[in-house]
Design an enzyme around this catalytic site. Sequence first.
Site, PDB file in Angstrom:
ATOM      1  N   CYS A   2      44.113  34.729  44.588  1.00  0.00           N
ATOM      2  CA  CYS A   2      44.116  35.453  45.770  1.00  0.00           C
ATOM      3  C   CYS A   2      45.327  35.386  46.683  1.00  0.00           C
ATOM      4  O   CYS A   2      46.208  35.029  46.073  1.00  0.00           O
ATOM      5  CB  CYS A   2      43.012  34.625  46.772  1.00  0.00           C
ATOM      6  SG  CYS A   2      41.295  34.375  45.836  1.00  0.00           S
ATOM      7  N   ARG A  50      41.154  38.193  48.291  1.00  0.00           N
ATOM      8  CA  ARG A  50      40.288  37.628  47.172  1.00  0.00           C
ATOM      9  C   ARG A  50      40.296  38.452  45.845  1.00  0.00           C
ATOM     10  O   ARG A  50      39.859  39.642  45.699  1.00  0.00           O
ATOM     11  CB  ARG A  50      38.787  37.180  47.439  1.00  0.00           C
ATOM     12  CG  ARG A  50      38.061  36.416  46.106  1.00  0.00           C
ATOM     13  CD  ARG A  50      36.684  36.145  46.566  1.00  0.00           C
ATOM     14  NE  ARG A  50      36.039  35.181  45.609  1.00  0.00           N
ATOM     15  CZ  ARG A  50      34.723  35.247  45.265  1.00  0.00           C
ATOM     16  NH1 ARG A  50      33.931  35.900  46.038  1.00  0.00           N
ATOM     17  NH2 ARG A  50      34.354  34.371  44.262  1.00  0.00           N
ATOM     18  N   ASP A 102      34.566  26.902  43.055  1.00  0.00           N
ATOM     19  CA  ASP A 102      35.571  26.130  42.873  1.00  0.00           C
ATOM     20  C   ASP A 102      36.007  25.821  44.427  1.00  0.00           C
ATOM     21  O   ASP A 102      36.436  24.852  44.784  1.00  0.00           O
ATOM     22  CB  ASP A 102      36.771  26.138  42.039  1.00  0.00           C
ATOM     23  CG  ASP A 102      37.375  27.364  42.229  1.00  0.00           C
ATOM     24  OD1 ASP A 102      36.838  28.419  42.630  1.00  0.00           O
ATOM     25  OD2 ASP A 102      38.778  27.399  41.637  1.00  0.00           O
TER      26      ASP A 102
END
Length: 614
Positions: A2, A50, A102
Amino acid sequence: MCGIVGWVDLEADLSRQEPVVEAMAATLAERGPDARGTWCSGHCAFGHRRLAVVDLVGGVQPMVRQRGNRTYVLTYNGQLYNTGELKEELIARGHVFTTQSDTEVLLVAYMEWGPACTERLNGIYAFGVWDEAERRLFLARDRFGVKPLFYKTIGKSLLFGSELKALLAHPLVRPEVDAEGLAEVLYLGPSRTPGHGVFRGVRELLPGHWLIFDSGGMRTQAYWRLESRPHEDGPAETAERVRDLLRAAVHRQLVADVPVATLLSGGLDSSAITAFAAEAFAAEGRGPLHTWSIDYAGNDRYFRTHAFQPDPDRPFVQAMSASLGTVHHDVVVDTPQLVEALTRATLIRDLPGMADVDASLYLFCREIKKGATVVLSGECADEVFGGYPWFRQPALQQGSSFPWVRSLAERAALLQPGVTGNITAEEYVAQRYSETLARVPRLPGEDPEEARVREMFYLNLTWFMATLLDRNDRMSMAAGLEARVPFCDHILAEYVWNIPWKIKTWGGREKGILREALKGVVPEAVRNRRKSPFPKTHNPGYFRAVRDRVLALLDDPQCRLHEIVRADRVRALARQEHEATGLPWFGQLMGGPQYFAWLIQLETWLRHYRVVLV
């Protein structure tokens, strides 16, 4: 993967500054083409772009979590490879998770362990966490700096972003470059001093460091560094350990909910990564692995063997793909494409870079993106295992400067007198060199020759590898492609750091212990192949194209190169008619194509960023 940005001001109200943060994040749209988000409070504003790789629905950022009456906010660029282990430990400590990302694991890890969470992470990352109750910003960067993170303080305010362009989009930041910043560009080229941001007042958080910014001011601290200790294993045990660590790193880094591929040049490093990836794909029933290689139009006619590039890649690529059963894709770049991409590569990196080496990688990644979102690369094996010629050539080892900085006096002679004030090329580079040697982690009682080799490794790991990782991140992310580098796995690198040179060069070969570790993993022809760098064009038309473009630029009185170089000397150099040699950026003759391509990038940078020389 990102793009992240943030603005913290401990005195001003930022609750209505969302448009500014959105504008900063918009400059990183190519890093994160899948989603965008912002979060603003009284003293903190975060932005995020993102690229969805894991948990495509969850993992939306900036991510906010509550713990009691405390609010934590995360903006994160990267990928954790030990998410499962961390999650299990955090669940055992009473935490509950609502996503499979994550991102959530990282945020909860910070909530649980604070800055010490960084010591538990295995991955590539740059992230910021805002603790609303404490009014505290925490920034961190992975151990080798695979993911970038720049920042600038202005009074009680701190700005940060994944790339320089994000900071320059803020109204308080001007594109000013002082004499030292210009020295970085002109004398060190793409190998910036670690931590230096070139633009005045801009810093890059050092790899393996964290930063805290709160009412007590700003402070940074290293949470990881290489440690020197005696190596206890013999050659056979060392080779087995290297093989196991590399295999584990590759298997960890295949985690994704999107298509994963590997780069394959037919060299030792990319072939090892591809072999272990194909092994994991077969074991997991993931279908055939896709592999990608690059070549250039005309190289079949113009390729010439030399010390840096002893043979073409194609036969070795074909052999590897056939032996592993991969679905292989060839990307062929033509000369006009390469020349035009020099400008694009400059805007991606925000600085003049490695010329066509950058441009070609961007074009390559753009094609790979059509079939994959994650790619594993063999980058950095030469820094970790000692594959470059300067590790084995006494003349280069005995020098008093970085071995890849060549022709410094000749380059300086092409510059306008006093362009960097009182800073001279030789003194500036020598100072950076000596500062780096002072930080080498020594092994008491080590043999002088081994100690010198250790210095060479440290120079490469902290400087040259940083240059290649910078290139790797920018060019891949500009295509919306996440590039992973298993040879930068810190567990592997820590082990290899302490292997003695006589074992590293087992069998009298560069990267000999790696070759020994790969017996039975890759075909013998590949295992014994001499080192060959990232492919370059050998077409003489490329040299003529970049030379002619520079000459056309110099004919324009508005060309900003006139502020930097002596046009008469550059024109004289162009008349020498040097052709492309195919050597890497750091080994080019002054009249070779790389210098002229770099001048095109320098002009692009000065003009596009409206650089103010102060």
